[in-house]
Design an enzyme around this catalytic site. Structure first.
Site, PDB file in Angstrom:
ATOM      1  N   CYS A  42       0.833  -1.080  -0.021  1.00 16.90           N
ATOM      2  CA  CYS A  42      -0.058  -0.034  -0.099  1.00 16.90           C
ATOM      3  C   CYS A  42       0.900   1.278   0.110  1.00 16.90           C
ATOM      4  O   CYS A  42       2.127   1.256   0.409  1.00 16.90           O
ATOM      5  CB  CYS A  42      -1.003   0.002   1.288  1.00 16.90           C
ATOM      6  SG  CYS A  42      -0.133  -0.058   2.886  1.00 16.90           S
ATOM      7  N   CYS A 102       2.372   6.467   8.005  1.00 15.41           N
ATOM      8  CA  CYS A 102       1.325   6.774   6.964  1.00 15.41           C
ATOM      9  C   CYS A 102       0.262   8.073   7.034  1.00 15.41           C
ATOM     10  O   CYS A 102      -0.073   8.232   8.357  1.00 15.41           O
ATOM     11  CB  CYS A 102       0.348   5.453   6.914  1.00 15.41           C
ATOM     12  SG  CYS A 102      -0.849   5.635   5.638  1.00 15.41           S
ATOM     13  N   GLU A 150       0.059   0.229  15.285  1.00 15.92           N
ATOM     14  CA  GLU A 150      -0.830   1.332  14.910  1.00 15.92           C
ATOM     15  C   GLU A 150      -1.860   1.413  15.997  1.00 15.92           C
ATOM     16  O   GLU A 150      -2.033   2.581  16.373  1.00 15.92           O
ATOM     17  CB  GLU A 150      -1.561   0.896  13.757  1.00 15.92           C
ATOM     18  CG  GLU A 150      -2.592   1.909  13.465  1.00 15.92           C
ATOM     19  CD  GLU A 150      -3.528   1.661  12.323  1.00 15.92           C
ATOM     20  OE1 GLU A 150      -4.655   1.987  12.511  1.00 15.92           O
ATOM     21  OE2 GLU A 150      -3.170   0.691  11.424  1.00 15.92           O
ATOM     22  N   THR A 171      -6.728   0.633  10.957  1.00 17.89           N
ATOM     23  CA  THR A 171      -7.041   0.944   9.473  1.00 17.89           C
ATOM     24  C   THR A 171      -6.929  -0.307   8.813  1.00 17.89           C
ATOM     25  O   THR A 171      -7.618  -0.245   7.345  1.00 17.89           O
ATOM     26  CB  THR A 171      -5.982   1.857   9.045  1.00 17.89           C
ATOM     27  OG1 THR A 171      -4.685   1.399   9.152  1.00 17.89           O
ATOM     28  CG2 THR A 171      -6.103   3.279   9.756  1.00 17.89           C
ATOM     29  N   CYS A 195      -8.827   1.768   6.286  1.00 22.15           N
ATOM     30  CA  CYS A 195      -8.360   2.449   4.912  1.00 22.15           C
ATOM     31  C   CYS A 195      -8.789   2.041   3.812  1.00 22.15           C
ATOM     32  O   CYS A 195      -8.946   0.611   3.603  1.00 22.15           O
ATOM     33  CB  CYS A 195      -6.638   2.100   4.835  1.00 22.15           C
ATOM     34  SG  CYS A 195      -5.694   2.737   3.431  1.00 22.15           S
ATOM     35  N   SER A 234       1.575  -5.423   2.991  1.00 23.70           N
ATOM     36  CA  SER A 234       3.021  -5.564   3.267  1.00 23.70           C
ATOM     37  C   SER A 234       3.724  -6.485   2.604  1.00 23.70           C
ATOM     38  O   SER A 234       5.006  -6.810   2.913  1.00 23.70           O
ATOM     39  CB  SER A 234       3.085  -5.841   4.923  1.00 23.70           C
ATOM     40  OG  SER A 234       2.446  -6.959   5.279  1.00 23.70           O
TER      41      SER A 234
END
Length: 295
Positions: free
Chosen positions: A12, A96, A130, A166, A201, A273
Site C-alpha cells: 500500500c 502513513c 498502530e 486502519t 483504509c 505488506s
C-alpha cells in the site's frame, strides 16, 4: 499450468513510502535504526537489514542518543516523540498519512468525550503498533476490542465513540458496530450517544472485493504474507472463504507440490505488506513445480 500474480496486490502507499524513505537514508548512511519491524514481512526486513537497517524495540530506543531513528508507517504515540526530544534523536517520520489523520481524529474525539464522560473504543489488535499509537492519543485510556467478549470492558450506560485500526476487516468492524448497538439497547441506553467511525483504509478495504474476484478465477490461490501481518490475516480470510484451495505462505520454500495437483490455473496474491519481488519468487517456484506435477 498458468500462474498469474494479482496486479492489485503488493505494498500500500504507506508501506511503500516508509521503505523508500529507509532506502533513501541508507544511501548516505551505513546504519539506520527503525523502531519495530518496518513492515510485517520477514523477507523484506532481512533484505533491508543487509543494507544497514537495524530493528530496535522501545527499551533499546531509550538507550539511544544523537542518532537517527525511522518511525514506520504504523505511527507512534506522543511519548515516542517526547523521548526523541530528550535524547536528541533525529526522527525520520514515515508514518502513513492515513494513520496520522486517524490519530488526530482519535485525539479530538477523546478530548470531546472527556467533557461528556464518554469512552473511546478501538476495534483493533492489542499490542499492534498502530493501535499503540492510537491509544496513545487518549493517554492509553481507550478500550481495545477484538471480539464480543472484549465488549464486557465497556460501560454502555455512557457515550461510546468507536474507531477501527486502519487494516482491519470491514465486515469485522460493522459486526462490532452491530454488537455495540445491541449492548446499548439491552442496557437501556440511547443510540444517539454512540458514534461509530469506519476508519478502515480504503486502499485496504477495496482489496477485499478485488481478491474475491481474483480467487474465483483460479483453481488454486497462494497468498503470500508475513505471519505477523494483521492485514495479511484479514485478507487471507477473504480469499479462503471464496476459494477453499487457498494456501498461506511466507515464502517460496513453504510451497508443497501436492497443492497444485490437477490445477490448470494458480493465482498469487498478498497483503499490503508483501513486496512484489517476493510474490514473483513464489510464482517462479510454482512454475517449476507445475513442470513436474501432472495436470
Amino acid at each position: 499450468m498458468n500462474v498469474s500474480i494479482d496486479k492489485n496486490s503488493g505494498y500500500c502507499f504507506g508501506v511503500e513510502y516508509a521503505i523508500q524513505m529507509a532506502e533513501d537514508e541508507l544511501e548516505t548512511s551505513e546504519q539506520l535504526y527503525c523502531l519495530g519491524d518496518i513492515v510485517h514481512n520477514r523477507m523484506e526486513v532481512e533484505r533491508l537489514h543487509q543494507q544497514g537497517l537495524r530493528i530496535i524495540d522501545r527499551e533499546q530506543l531509550g538507550t539511544l542518543h544523537d542518532c537517527k531513528v525511522l518511525i514506520r508507517a504504523h505511527g507512534e504515540p506522543p511519548e515516542t516523540y517526547e523521548l526523541a526530544l530528550r535524547n536528541n534523536l533525529t526522527l525520520i517520520d514515515a508514518s502513513c498519512p492515513v494513520v496520522l489523520k486517524l490519530q488526530n481524529r482519535v485525539k479530538h474525539a477523546f478530548d470531546a468525550t472527556q467533557r461528556q464522560n464518554g469512552q473511546i473504543v478501538i476495534y483493533g489488535q492489542p499490542g499492534h503498533a498502530e493501535v499503540a499509537g492510537l491509544t496513545g492519543q487518549t493517554g492509553n485510556r481507550a478500550i481495545i476490542v477484538m471480539n464480543e467478549q472484549d465488549l464486557d470492558q465497556v460501560d454502555f450506560a455512557r457515550p461510546v465513540t468507536l474507531f477501527s485500526q486502519t487494516t482491519k476487516s470491514t465486515a469485522g468492524f460493522y459486526r462490532m458496530k452491530q454488537l455495540i448497538e445491541e449492548r446499548i439497547a439491552a442496557a437501556g441506553g440511547a443510540l444517539e450517544s454512540f458514534d461509530a467511525n469506519d476508519s478502515i483504509c480504503r486502499q485496504v478495504s477495496n482489496r477485499e472485493p478485488q481478491l474475491r474476484k481474483f480467487a474465483v478465477e483460479h483453481d488454486v490461490i497462494v497468498f503470500v504474507s508475513g505471519r505477523k501481518s494483521s492485514n495479511g490475516k484479514a485478507l487471507f480470510s477473504v480469499v479462503n472463504q471464496t476459494n477453499p484451495r487457498s494456501y498461506f505462505v511466507e515464502n517460496e520454500q513453504e510451497l508443497e507440490d501436492a497443492w497444485f495437483e490437477g490445477a490448470q490455473s494458480v493465482g498469487i496474491c498478498g497483503a499490503t505488506s508483501t513486496p512484489m519481488w517476493l510474490m514473483q519468487r513464489v510464482a517462479d517456484r510454482i512454475q517449476e513445480i507445475g513442470a513436474a506435477v501432472p495436470a
